[in-house]
Design a protein around this motif. Structure first.
Motif, PDB file in Angstrom:
ATOM      1  N   ALA A  72      -7.649  -6.908 -15.798  1.00 30.51           N
ATOM      2  CA  ALA A  72      -8.913  -6.194 -15.634  1.00 30.51           C
ATOM      3  C   ALA A  72      -9.250  -6.053 -14.152  1.00 30.51           C
ATOM      4  N   VAL A  73      -9.906  -4.940 -13.815  1.00 30.08           N
ATOM      5  CA  VAL A  73     -10.365  -4.683 -12.451  1.00 30.08           C
ATOM      6  C   VAL A  73     -11.870  -4.450 -12.497  1.00 30.08           C
ATOM      7  N   ASP A  74     -12.606  -5.228 -11.727  1.00 30.26           N
ATOM      8  CA  ASP A  74     -14.074  -5.213 -11.808  1.00 30.26           C
ATOM      9  C   ASP A  74     -14.691  -4.144 -10.921  1.00 30.26           C
ATOM     10  N   LEU A  75     -14.269  -2.907 -11.078  1.00 29.67           N
ATOM     11  CA  LEU A  75     -14.755  -1.875 -10.173  1.00 29.67           C
ATOM     12  C   LEU A  75     -14.507  -0.493 -10.772  1.00 29.67           C
ATOM     13  N   TRP A  76     -15.376   0.447 -10.417  1.00 29.08           N
ATOM     14  CA  TRP A  76     -15.178   1.867 -10.699  1.00 29.08           C
ATOM     15  C   TRP A  76     -14.264   2.382  -9.597  1.00 29.08           C
ATOM     16  N   ALA A  77     -12.972   2.251  -9.795  1.00 28.81           N
ATOM     17  CA  ALA A  77     -12.003   2.392  -8.711  1.00 28.81           C
ATOM     18  C   ALA A  77     -11.695   3.846  -8.369  1.00 28.81           C
ATOM     19  N   THR A  78     -11.783   4.171  -7.072  1.00 28.85           N
ATOM     20  CA  THR A  78     -11.388   5.490  -6.591  1.00 28.85           C
ATOM     21  C   THR A  78     -10.070   5.449  -5.813  1.00 28.85           C
ATOM     22  N   ASP A  79      -9.614   4.255  -5.436  1.00 29.52           N
ATOM     23  CA  ASP A  79      -8.304   4.121  -4.804  1.00 29.52           C
ATOM     24  C   ASP A  79      -8.013   2.638  -4.619  1.00 29.52           C
ATOM     25  N   ALA A  80      -6.750   2.331  -4.338  1.00 29.31           N
ATOM     26  CA  ALA A  80      -6.338   0.949  -4.118  1.00 29.31           C
ATOM     27  C   ALA A  80      -5.081   0.945  -3.263  1.00 29.31           C
ATOM     28  N   ALA A  81      -4.807  -0.204  -2.633  1.00 27.57           N
ATOM     29  CA  ALA A  81      -3.638  -0.299  -1.760  1.00 27.57           C
ATOM     30  C   ALA A  81      -3.166  -1.737  -1.670  1.00 27.57           C
ATOM     31  N   PHE A  82      -1.847  -1.899  -1.556  1.00 28.29           N
ATOM     32  CA  PHE A  82      -1.260  -3.200  -1.288  1.00 28.29           C
ATOM     33  C   PHE A  82      -1.275  -3.472   0.213  1.00 28.29           C
ATOM     34  N   PRO A  85       0.726  -4.852   3.531  1.00 27.26           N
ATOM     35  CA  PRO A  85       2.141  -4.606   3.841  1.00 27.26           C
ATOM     36  C   PRO A  85       3.094  -5.666   3.309  1.00 27.26           C
ATOM     37  N   ASP A  86       2.628  -6.920   3.177  1.00 23.60           N
ATOM     38  CA  ASP A  86       3.497  -7.955   2.643  1.00 23.60           C
ATOM     39  C   ASP A  86       3.422  -8.073   1.125  1.00 23.60           C
ATOM     40  N   GLY A  87       2.568  -7.249   0.507  1.00 24.97           N
ATOM     41  CA  GLY A  87       2.456  -7.249  -0.947  1.00 24.97           C
ATOM     42  C   GLY A  87       1.694  -8.418  -1.523  1.00 24.97           C
ATOM     43  N   ALA A  88       1.047  -9.232  -0.683  1.00 24.50           N
ATOM     44  CA  ALA A  88       0.358 -10.429  -1.159  1.00 24.50           C
ATOM     45  C   ALA A  88      -1.073 -10.168  -1.588  1.00 24.50           C
ATOM     46  N   GLN A  89      -1.656  -9.065  -1.116  1.00 23.38           N
ATOM     47  CA  GLN A  89      -3.039  -8.774  -1.432  1.00 23.38           C
ATOM     48  C   GLN A  89      -3.201  -7.340  -1.912  1.00 23.38           C
ATOM     49  N   LEU A  90      -4.258  -7.142  -2.678  1.00 23.92           N
ATOM     50  CA  LEU A  90      -4.579  -5.843  -3.248  1.00 23.92           C
ATOM     51  C   LEU A  90      -6.019  -5.500  -2.899  1.00 23.92           C
ATOM     52  N   ALA A  91      -6.229  -4.358  -2.279  1.00 23.31           N
ATOM     53  CA  ALA A  91      -7.574  -3.883  -1.959  1.00 23.31           C
ATOM     54  C   ALA A  91      -7.916  -2.750  -2.907  1.00 23.31           C
ATOM     55  N   VAL A  92      -9.054  -2.875  -3.598  1.00 22.17           N
ATOM     56  CA  VAL A  92      -9.525  -1.838  -4.511  1.00 22.17           C
ATOM     57  C   VAL A  92     -10.884  -1.371  -4.026  1.00 22.17           C
ATOM     58  N   ARG A  93     -11.061  -0.061  -3.877  1.00 20.41           N
ATOM     59  CA  ARG A  93     -12.338   0.466  -3.414  1.00 20.41           C
ATOM     60  C   ARG A  93     -12.987   1.339  -4.477  1.00 20.41           C
ATOM     61  N   GLY A  94     -14.318   1.401  -4.400  1.00 23.41           N
ATOM     62  CA  GLY A  94     -15.090   2.335  -5.196  1.00 23.41           C
ATOM     63  C   GLY A  94     -15.906   3.200  -4.252  1.00 23.41           C
ATOM     64  N   TYR A  95     -16.899   3.870  -4.776  1.00 24.06           N
ATOM     65  CA  TYR A  95     -17.713   4.727  -3.922  1.00 24.06           C
ATOM     66  C   TYR A  95     -18.565   3.923  -2.943  1.00 24.06           C
ATOM     67  N   PHE A  96     -19.040   2.764  -3.364  1.00 17.04           N
ATOM     68  CA  PHE A  96     -19.984   2.018  -2.542  1.00 17.04           C
ATOM     69  C   PHE A  96     -19.616   0.547  -2.383  1.00 17.04           C
ATOM     70  N   GLY A  97     -18.416   0.172  -2.657  1.00 18.51           N
ATOM     71  CA  GLY A  97     -18.011  -1.213  -2.503  1.00 18.51           C
ATOM     72  C   GLY A  97     -16.531  -1.376  -2.748  1.00 18.51           C
ATOM     73  N   SER A 121     -10.552   7.194  -0.646  1.00 18.71           N
ATOM     74  CA  SER A 121      -9.219   6.679  -0.373  1.00 18.71           C
ATOM     75  C   SER A 121      -9.259   5.381   0.419  1.00 18.71           C
ATOM     76  N   VAL A 122      -8.145   4.639   0.350  1.00 20.76           N
ATOM     77  CA  VAL A 122      -8.025   3.393   1.101  1.00 20.76           C
ATOM     78  C   VAL A 122      -6.549   3.134   1.393  1.00 20.76           C
ATOM     79  N   SER A 123      -6.303   2.538   2.554  1.00 19.77           N
ATOM     80  CA  SER A 123      -4.949   2.145   2.941  1.00 19.77           C
ATOM     81  C   SER A 123      -5.043   0.993   3.925  1.00 19.77           C
ATOM     82  N   TYR A 124      -4.124   0.059   3.836  1.00 23.33           N
ATOM     83  CA  TYR A 124      -3.972  -0.904   4.919  1.00 23.33           C
ATOM     84  C   TYR A 124      -3.320  -0.195   6.106  1.00 23.33           C
ATOM     85  N   SER A 125      -3.636  -0.639   7.308  1.00 19.46           N
ATOM     86  CA  SER A 125      -2.875  -0.182   8.460  1.00 19.46           C
ATOM     87  C   SER A 125      -1.462  -0.749   8.344  1.00 19.46           C
TER      88      SER A 125
END
Length: 338
Positions: free
Chosen positions: A205-215, A217-229, A256-260
């Motif tokens: 489960a993902v606790d967000l109204w997700a508009t994008d997500a990104a790993f 670079p090392d694949g250890a973390q996941l960032a999920v964004r919505g419109y306001f959080g 959208s979202v991306s790690y550098s």
């Protein structure tokens, strides 16, 4: 009648909220200025990019971010130089059908670009969606590139989605569906097939109204964004664990979202002509061996939040503006469907 009512309702709500929201904001904070110097943020200058809906940092070309337009722009990808905000290459994809609703982009192992034609403007009624895979060109010039097209279906029925992720180590493909009350992370087969349907199954489960997500670079973390959080998750071998909230900036339509490429920043993009990509510090440990000097991430487990340290008055104004954005966005989607 339905359309005219929606126009009147949207205009009324926007007018009421704007009258108070911007008064509060004007009195309490000044507009942020993001210089066009790479990972400090940049503005997309290309007038052809009016609905930037996905963002992915190139690992082969430092400082370059890939993006694309939403919906029916055509089979095009744009490489944007973050130092100037200018497009340095436009790719035209061949070997695929006519894109329907392109919403996401990701970079996988071996510098392969993955594109998610996974949006569903019909409200989750398309029986299948598509993913495209292509090699990232070694030379950034306008060119035509042959892509492989994959048919995607979900094990629990059709749905709308705007988040496509490819794990940077394993190459496995994931999708997060878009639902107001929170969605799910869907896992694809270990190896996608270009000759038949690929069934994606919900795994977390993902606790967000997700508009994008990104790993990271090392694949250890996941960032999920919505419109306001946004939320940061520990990948934990696919058994994701919530770590905290992300400092997502207020944008007119956060898409959208991306790690550098080095993992020290998380880059947030939005739709619209001349849209800005805003850089925020990534949570510590997100990079490929590098750490952000001031990475953030609240340990709070309640609510989406805005992840900011602003004063109460700024938060109030931001929430009011956010409500305006919701009204305008909802109106835009309604008119598109009609």
């Amino acid at each position: 009648m339905r359309r005219s009512f929606a126009v009147r309702a949207g205009a009324l709500l926007a007018g009421v909220l704007l009258s108070g929201a911007f008064t509060v904001l004007a009195a309490s904070t000044a507009p942020a200025a993001y210089a066009a110097d790479g990972d400090k943020g940049f503005t997309i200058e290309d007038p052809r990019i009016t609905e930037s809906s996905g963002l992915a940092a190139s690992r082969q070309h430092p400082g370059v971010y890939w993006t694309h337009n939403d919906s029916d722009d055509g089979p095009y990808l744009y490489a944007v130089d973050s130092a100037t905000g200018k497009t340095v290459a436009r790719l035209t994809l061949t070997g695929v059908g006519t894109p329907r609703d392109v919403e996401a982009i990701s970079i996988g192992p071996d510098n392969e670009i993955w594109v998610g034609d996974i949006g569903d403007n019909l409200g989750g009624t398309w029986q299948y969606v598509w993913i495209y895979r292509l090699p990232e060109p070694a030379k950034l010039v306008d060119q035509t590139v042959k892509a492989t097209q994959y048919v995607v279906k979900y094990s629990d029925g059709a749905r709308d989605a705007e988040s496509l992720l490819v794990h940077p180590k394993t190459g496995r493909v994931y999708i997060i569906d878009k639902k107001e009350d929170g969605g799910h992370l869907y896992e694809g087969p270990a190896n996608l097939s270009a000759s038949g349907a690929n069934i994606f199954k919900p795994v977390a489960a993902v606790d967000l109204w997700a508009t994008d997500a990104a790993f990271s670079p090392d694949g250890a973390q996941l960032a999920v964004r919505g419109y306001f959080g946004g939320i940061s998750y520990a990948w934990n071998g696919g058994k994701i664990k919530r770590e905290g909230r992300l400092d997502v900036p207020l944008q007119r339509q956060g898409e959208s979202v991306s790690y550098s490429a080095d993992g020290t920043k998380i880059m947030y993009g939005s739709e619209g002509s001349g849209s800005s990509v805003v850089a925020e510090d990534a949570p510590e440990g997100a990079g490929s061996g590098a750490k952000s000097p001031s990475g953030k991430g609240s340990s709070s487990a309640s609510g989406e939040g805005d992840g900011s340290s602003a004063t109460g008055s700024v938060k109030f104004g931001a929430l009011a503006v956010a409500a305006v954005c919701v009204a305008v966005f909802g109106l835009r989607r309604l008119l598109r469907r009609n």
